[in-house]
Design an enzyme around this catalytic site. Structure first.
Site, PDB file in Angstrom:
ATOM      1  N   MET A 261       3.368 -10.078  13.944  1.00 47.18           N
ATOM      2  CA  MET A 261       3.456 -11.517  14.225  1.00 47.18           C
ATOM      3  C   MET A 261       2.086 -12.180  14.281  1.00 47.18           C
ATOM      4  SD  MET A 261       6.305 -11.071  17.209  1.00 47.18           S
ATOM      5  CE  MET A 261       6.827 -12.749  17.476  1.00 47.18           C
TER       6      MET A 261
ATOM      7  N   LYS B  96       6.459  -0.664  25.390  1.00 43.96           N
ATOM      8  CA  LYS B  96       5.841   0.648  25.117  1.00 43.96           C
ATOM      9  C   LYS B  96       5.819   1.475  26.391  1.00 43.96           C
ATOM     10  CE  LYS B  96       4.237   0.806  20.919  1.00 43.96           C
ATOM     11  NZ  LYS B  96       3.572   1.190  19.771  1.00 43.96           N
TER      12      LYS B  96
ATOM     13  N   ALA C  77      -3.378  -0.268  11.174  1.00 49.47           N
ATOM     14  CA  ALA C  77      -2.427   0.771  10.779  1.00 49.47           C
ATOM     15  C   ALA C  77      -2.729   1.264   9.360  1.00 49.47           C
ATOM     16  CB  ALA C  77      -1.003   0.219  10.868  1.00 49.47           C
TER      17      ALA C  77
ATOM     18  N   ASN D  22       6.726  -4.783  11.269  1.00 50.29           N
ATOM     19  CA  ASN D  22       7.703  -5.098  12.317  1.00 50.29           C
ATOM     20  C   ASN D  22       7.586  -6.562  12.717  1.00 50.29           C
ATOM     21  OD1 ASN D  22       8.899  -2.562  12.772  1.00 50.29           O
ATOM     22  ND2 ASN D  22       7.045  -1.872  13.814  1.00 50.29           N
TER      23      ASN D  22
ATOM     24  N   GLY E 264      -5.398  -3.354   7.610  1.00 47.84           N
ATOM     25  CA  GLY E 264      -5.758  -3.515   9.016  1.00 47.84           C
ATOM     26  C   GLY E 264      -5.740  -2.195   9.740  1.00 47.84           C
TER      27      GLY E 264
ATOM     28  N   LEU F 194       2.766  -6.751  16.876  1.00 47.30           N
ATOM     29  CA  LEU F 194       3.626  -6.290  15.770  1.00 47.30           C
ATOM     30  C   LEU F 194       3.059  -6.893  14.484  1.00 47.30           C
ATOM     31  CD1 LEU F 194       7.112  -6.860  17.512  1.00 47.30           C
ATOM     32  CD2 LEU F 194       5.699  -4.821  17.620  1.00 47.30           C
TER      33      LEU F 194
HETATM   34  N1  LIG Z   1       6.177   1.007  11.845  1.00 48.63           N
HETATM   35  C1  LIG Z   1       5.221   1.191  12.718  1.00 48.63           C
HETATM   36  O1  LIG Z   1       5.247   2.132  13.515  1.00 48.63           O
HETATM   37  C2  LIG Z   1       4.065   0.272  12.794  1.00 48.63           C
HETATM   38  C3  LIG Z   1       4.029  -0.867  12.069  1.00 48.63           C
HETATM   39  N2  LIG Z   1       2.961  -1.702  12.128  1.00 48.63           N
HETATM   40  C4  LIG Z   1       3.032  -2.923  11.379  1.00 48.63           C
HETATM   41  O2  LIG Z   1       1.949  -3.021  10.487  1.00 48.63           O
HETATM   42  C5  LIG Z   1       1.554  -4.367  10.348  1.00 48.63           C
HETATM   43  C6  LIG Z   1       0.052  -4.485  10.553  1.00 48.63           C
HETATM   44  O3  LIG Z   1      -0.287  -4.154  11.896  1.00 48.63           O
HETATM   45  P1  LIG Z   1      -1.812  -3.891  12.294  1.00 48.63           P
HETATM   46  O4  LIG Z   1      -2.449  -3.010  11.315  1.00 48.63           O
HETATM   47  O5  LIG Z   1      -1.773  -3.502  13.723  1.00 48.63           O
HETATM   48  O6  LIG Z   1      -2.395  -5.353  12.196  1.00 48.63           O
HETATM   49  P2  LIG Z   1      -3.841  -5.882  11.696  1.00 48.63           P
HETATM   50  O7  LIG Z   1      -3.905  -7.288  12.121  1.00 48.63           O
HETATM   51  O8  LIG Z   1      -4.901  -4.958  12.122  1.00 48.63           O
HETATM   52  O9  LIG Z   1      -3.733  -5.812  10.121  1.00 48.63           O
HETATM   53  C7  LIG Z   1      -2.904  -6.614   9.373  1.00 48.63           C
HETATM   54  C8  LIG Z   1      -3.228  -6.385   7.917  1.00 48.63           C
HETATM   55  O10 LIG Z   1      -2.140  -6.846   7.152  1.00 48.63           O
HETATM   56  C9  LIG Z   1      -2.688  -7.668   6.110  1.00 48.63           C
HETATM   57  N3  LIG Z   1      -1.685  -8.643   5.697  1.00 48.63           N
HETATM   58  C10 LIG Z   1      -1.026  -9.555   6.449  1.00 48.63           C
HETATM   59  N4  LIG Z   1      -0.152 -10.215   5.680  1.00 48.63           N
HETATM   60  C11 LIG Z   1      -0.262  -9.720   4.439  1.00 48.63           C
HETATM   61  C12 LIG Z   1       0.353 -10.002   3.192  1.00 48.63           C
HETATM   62  N5  LIG Z   1       1.313 -10.921   3.103  1.00 48.63           N
HETATM   63  N6  LIG Z   1      -0.012  -9.279   2.118  1.00 48.63           N
HETATM   64  C13 LIG Z   1      -0.969  -8.339   2.205  1.00 48.63           C
HETATM   65  N7  LIG Z   1      -1.583  -8.024   3.351  1.00 48.63           N
HETATM   66  C14 LIG Z   1      -1.236  -8.722   4.440  1.00 48.63           C
HETATM   67  C15 LIG Z   1      -3.919  -8.296   6.715  1.00 48.63           C
HETATM   68  O11 LIG Z   1      -4.729  -8.724   5.665  1.00 48.63           O
HETATM   69  P3  LIG Z   1      -6.196  -9.367   5.906  1.00 48.63           P
HETATM   70  O12 LIG Z   1      -7.073  -8.181   6.203  1.00 48.63           O
HETATM   71  O13 LIG Z   1      -6.490 -10.014   4.625  1.00 48.63           O
HETATM   72  O14 LIG Z   1      -6.057 -10.286   7.072  1.00 48.63           O
HETATM   73  C16 LIG Z   1      -4.477  -7.115   7.479  1.00 48.63           C
HETATM   74  O15 LIG Z   1      -5.237  -6.276   6.644  1.00 48.63           O
HETATM   75  C17 LIG Z   1       2.400  -5.149  11.331  1.00 48.63           C
HETATM   76  O16 LIG Z   1       3.511  -5.690  10.656  1.00 48.63           O
HETATM   77  C18 LIG Z   1       2.878  -4.122  12.288  1.00 48.63           C
HETATM   78  O17 LIG Z   1       4.126  -4.448  12.852  1.00 48.63           O
HETATM   79  C19 LIG Z   1       1.855  -1.420  12.897  1.00 48.63           C
HETATM   80  C20 LIG Z   1       1.843  -0.299  13.650  1.00 48.63           C
HETATM   81  C21 LIG Z   1       2.974   0.621  13.693  1.00 48.63           C
HETATM   82  C1  LIG Z   2       5.445  -0.348  16.155  1.00 48.84           C
HETATM   83  C2  LIG Z   2       4.178  -1.012  16.414  1.00 48.84           C
HETATM   84  O1  LIG Z   2       3.356  -0.528  17.168  1.00 48.84           O
HETATM   85  C3  LIG Z   2       3.885  -2.263  15.762  1.00 48.84           C
HETATM   86  O2  LIG Z   2       4.671  -2.717  14.946  1.00 48.84           O
HETATM   87  O3  LIG Z   2       2.835  -2.837  16.083  1.00 48.84           O
HETATM   88 MG   LIG Z   3       1.828  -1.933  17.722  1.00 45.03          MG
END
Ligand SMILES: NC(=O)C1=CN([C@@H]2O[C@H](COP(=O)(O)OP(=O)(O)OC[C@H]3O[C@@H](n4cnc5c(N)ncnc54)[C@H](OP(=O)(O)O)[C@@H]3O)[C@@H](O)[C@H]2O)C=CC1
Ligand SMILES: CC(=O)C(=O)O
Ligand SMILES: [Mg+2]
EC number: 1.1.1.40
Length: 753
Positions: free
Chosen positions: A83, A98, A202, A291, A200, A81
């Site tokens: 975390m 899931k 997403a 999340n 990242g 998520l």
């Molecule tokens: N609603 C939904 O269906 C979904 C939601 N999400 C949510 O999206 C988020 C990212 O997931 P995911 O892409 O898989 O994870 P990744 O680890 O691939 O990416 C995380 C990204 O978030 C950036 N980041 C973290 N903290 C901050 C901050 N305070 N300010 C700016 N950027 C920040 C990181 O920056 P850096 O590159 O500098 O490390 C990185 O680019 C999670 O919270 C996840 O729960 C994901 C999938 C589905």
């Molecule tokens: C919903 C989901 O896949 C995530 O937050 O990572």
């Molecule tokens: Mg996920």
């Protein structure tokens, strides 16, 4: 979590996972394993035959094994998520989650696999080797940038769909929501200015998809933990971030977001402040999708900008933009055409299908289940609810069609209409309707009396009813006893309303009222005083009649008949109604309503017709098009019998009234339920198997319902009581906590009216 948003406690979440069999999954055999012969077929020697067949023709693995409906949810736990990297083992609850969502929403069998490595190559090798087992691979919660390499390589090497849900599932939903939010605010994708926080898995995939759908490259600014990803930045960059570097002087989120139309948050909790939201363009679109806690809590965003459209990944706020809306249905469609991959046309088809579905009118049976709280396309409904029963048919068929059109379907579907019908049949509408009824109860919480609150099972139900937000329980019992038991259950007694039938200030008024009603039926005032003080059903019914609550649940401590007699001293039947009972049998794909299972020993023809009409109404409110069968041992008069006239007259009464549902009789249950047998009677007016069974008398009805409850595999709801002037439900003495909560919710939501 933010305190203001908490709906569940940490302890509840732990208990949910540890209760009963630990975790959320078990494996169930689909074939009988009862006899020596079964074992010989399932295992050696019989199993050797499909082994040889698959060796000779690998495609037959889809015929002889579970492969074709089996998806692996695979993670290494590097981005659980929002975390962060908590490792493979800690990701298991999410992956099990899931897997059960796959099953619940799209009948896809799924198993979680956690792989203990952060080395992308080892991960790739491990997953690639699993190809024989699965029909598809759902990669989950793997951090960028490794996730891009892992998915791309596996797609190239494997001949089954490989899909990283955090990338593309999220992108499909976010794009669908964005299309609709733009439509509602009169914007065009070509003109909107977007800030995406997070760079990242997403975020990159969402940005790529919306650019492919028409948002210009220069209109998107992406930020990560180091701030804006601008052209020329070197720190913390990789090739995927570089592809989205913007030409801008903004260096942090606060600067980038000034005047932006859209905020896409795929980063971490609380990354967006109220001040930043205030600086956005008019009618800003805020998708805070991190999340479990979003980048900004919706109430804070709403206070900062009342004109905003706000979405989060959570189910407890409007507009849940979460990939659960997509992955089950996307894989359903891909598996059903045996797609070799999930390609761009399939993703775009899913996105458009979702966007379109939110704009369509909710069907009558779904709307009815919302109890007047019908969802309508608008700012708080830009995307369908995951429980929308139409999702499976609409999204899976759109994906299957796109797979066929783009040439990746190994088993194209010849008859799309038949396929859509088969998708509908995979789900029992009652399951989604019940979910919606629960949501409707939560949206308009009612006051429900739990008359036997000193009973453990009842008090537990009342506590659950309150904690789940379905309404306000009104408890009847001795204060000290109920308080002590509430503390024992870990609840705070100060939050509960307890009515003591001896000390209540309402007693005098109740006695006046009941004496007035019963004085000419042989009762003295002191009899009435004693009744009100001692009988909780009478006290509860009077509370209900004096508008102290909306509904009442009782029945656990006395027999049904005795409880009903007590209630009827206070409450009348509804005008022109006959009180009666319904048991509802809910199977995996079917629901059957049986009536009258509780009240009328030998219903007259008029009563049978009335029971049919009212039960059809309940069936409709629970998501079904009613088809009523009047049951008998006789099939359309054969053999003849003394008891048949009532049934035949009931059919004639309905003939005269021309109700808006199908009905037929007399017939036995096998003809009513089995289409092959029904075919022998071509004049039968039912267009399919009956789902409302009106029994000829209480003996057969009550015994059938109880037999089915004890022997059947179906979930049984009820008995529901209809036809009393107030919403009162009499449970059985064997009721469980969840039986009582269900009855309370159905009563509060008006399904039993
Ligand atoms: N609603 C939904 O269906 C979904 C939601 N999400 C949510 O999206 C988020 C990212 O997931 P995911 O892409 O898989 O994870 P990744 O680890 O691939 O990416 C995380 C990204 O978030 C950036 N980041 C973290 N903290 C901050 C901050 N305070 N300010 C700016 N950027 C920040 C990181 O920056 P850096 O590159 O500098 O490390 C990185 O680019 C999670 O919270 C996840 O729960 C994901 C999938 C589905
Ligand atoms: C919903 C989901 O896949 C995530 O937050 O990572
Ligand atoms: Mg996920």
């Amino acid at each position: 979590m933010n305190d203001s948003d908490v709906q569940i406690t940490a302890q509840e979440a732990l208990d949910f996972h540890s209760q009963g069999r630990p975790g959320k999954i078990e494996i169930v055999a689909t074939k009988p394993m009862a006899t020596q012969r079964d074992l010989s077929l399932a295992y050696s020697p019989g199993v050797a035959v499909p082994v040889q067949a698959i060796y000779d023709d690998p495609a037959t693995a889809y015929d002889y094994t579970a492969k074709g409906n089996l998806v692996a949810v695979i993670s290494n736990g590097t981005a659980i998520l929002g975390m962060g990297n908590l490792g493979a083992l800690a990701s298991k609850p999410v992956m099990e989650g899931k897997a059960v969502l796959f099953k619940r929403f799209a009948d896809v069998d799924s198993i979680d696999i956690e792989v203990k490595t952060e080395d992308a190559q080892r991960f790739i090798d491990a997953v690639e080797l699993l190809e024989p087992t699965f029909g598809g691979i759902n990669l989950e919660d793997i951090a960028a940038p490794d996730c891009f390499i892992i998915e791309q390589t596996l797609k190239e090497r494997m001949n089954i769909p490989v899909f990283h849900d955090d990338q593309h599932g999220t992108a499909i939903i976010a794009a669908a929501g964005l299309i609709n939010a733009c439509e509602l605010t009169g914007r065009s994708l070509k003109d909107i200015k977007i800030v995406c926080n997070g760079a990242g898995a997403a975020a990159i995939a969402c940005t790529e998809l919306i650019k492919a759908m028409g948002v210009p490259h220069d209109n998107v600014i992406m930020c990560d933990r180091s701030g804006v990803i601008y052209q020329g930045r070197t720190e913390g960059m990789d090739q995927w971030k570089s592809a989205h570097a913007a030409k801008t002087t903004a260096r942090n989120l606060a600067e980038a977001i000034v005047g932006a139309d859209v905020f896409l948050g795929l980063s971490a909790a609380n990354a967006l402040s109220a001040d930043m939201v205030k600086s956005m363009a008019p009618e800003p679109i805020i998708f805070a999708m991190a999340n479990p806690d979003p980048e900004i809590s919706p109430p804070v965003a709403r206070a900062a900008r009342p004109d905003a459209i706000i979405a989060t990944g959570r189910s407890d706020f409007p507009n849940q933009v979460n990939n659960v809306l997509c992955f089950p249905f996307l894989f359903r469609g891909a598996l059903d055409v045996r797609a070799t991959t999930i390609n761009e046309p399939m993703k775009i088809a899913a996105s458009h299908a979702l966007a379109q579905l939110a704009r369509e009118t909710v069907p009558e049976e779904v709307a009815a289940a919302y109890g007047g709280m019908m969802h309508k396309f608008g700012r708080d409904y830009i995307i369908p609810s995951p429980f929308d029963p139409r999702l499976m048919e609409i999204v899976a068929s759109a994906v299957a069609k796109a797979a066929m059109d783009s040439g990746v379907a190994q088993k194209p579907i010849a008859d799309m209409n038949a396929y859509r019908a088969s998708l509908r049949a995979r789900q029992n509408p009652t399951t989604s309707v019940l979910t919606q009824v629960y949501e409707a109860a939560r949206a308009k919480p009612k006051r429900v009396i739990f008359a036997e609150a000193e009973e453990d099972v009842v008090l537990r139900a009342a506590v659950q009813f309150k904690q789940d937000g379905y309404g306000v329980p009104v408890l009847i019992g001795r204060d000290a006893r109920v308080t002590e038991k509430l503390i024992g259950l870990g609840a705070n007694p100060d939050e509960y309303e307890i009515h003591n039938s001896v000390q209540s200030p309402l007693v005098e008024k109740m006695v006046d009222r009941l004496y007035n009603r019963l004085q000419r039926r042989g009762y003295l005032r002191r009899d009435i005083q004693r009744m009100v003080n001692r009988d909780r059903n009478i006290f509860g019914a009077l509370l209900l009649q004096m508008d102290q609550a909306d509904a009442m649940i009782t029945g656990v401590t006395r027999t049904f008949g005795q409880t009903l007699r007590e209630l009827r001293r206070v409450l009348d039947a509804k005008k022109d109604a006959t009180p009666f009972g319904i048991h509802v049998m809910v199977g995996k794909t079917h629901t059957v309503f049986i009536a009258d299972t509780t009240v009328n020993e030998r219903p007259s023809a008029e009563e049978l017709a009335h029971i049919a009409e009212k039960t059809a109404g309940v069936a409709r409110r629970m998501g079904h098009v009613p088809r009523v069968a009047f049951l008998s041992f006789s099939t359309f008069g054969n053999p003849a019998g003394n008891w048949l006239n009532n049934i035949r007259d009931a059919v004639a009464i309905l003939d005269a009234r021309r109700p808006d549902f199908e009905y037929e009789g007399d017939m036995p249950p096998d003809v009513a339920l089995n289409p092959a047998l029904m075919k022998n009677y071509p004049f039968c007016r039912l267009s399919g198997p009956a789902n409302v069974l009106v029994m000829p008398g209480l003996q057969s009805a009550n015994l059938s319902a109880k037999l089915l409850r004890e022997l059947g595999g179906d979930q049984v709801i009820g008995p529901m009581l209809l036809g009393i002037e107030r919403q009162v439900q009499v449970a059985t003495m064997a009721s469980s906590t969840s039986d009582l909560v269900t009855l309370a919710v159905l009563a509060a939501a008006g399904v039993t009216e």
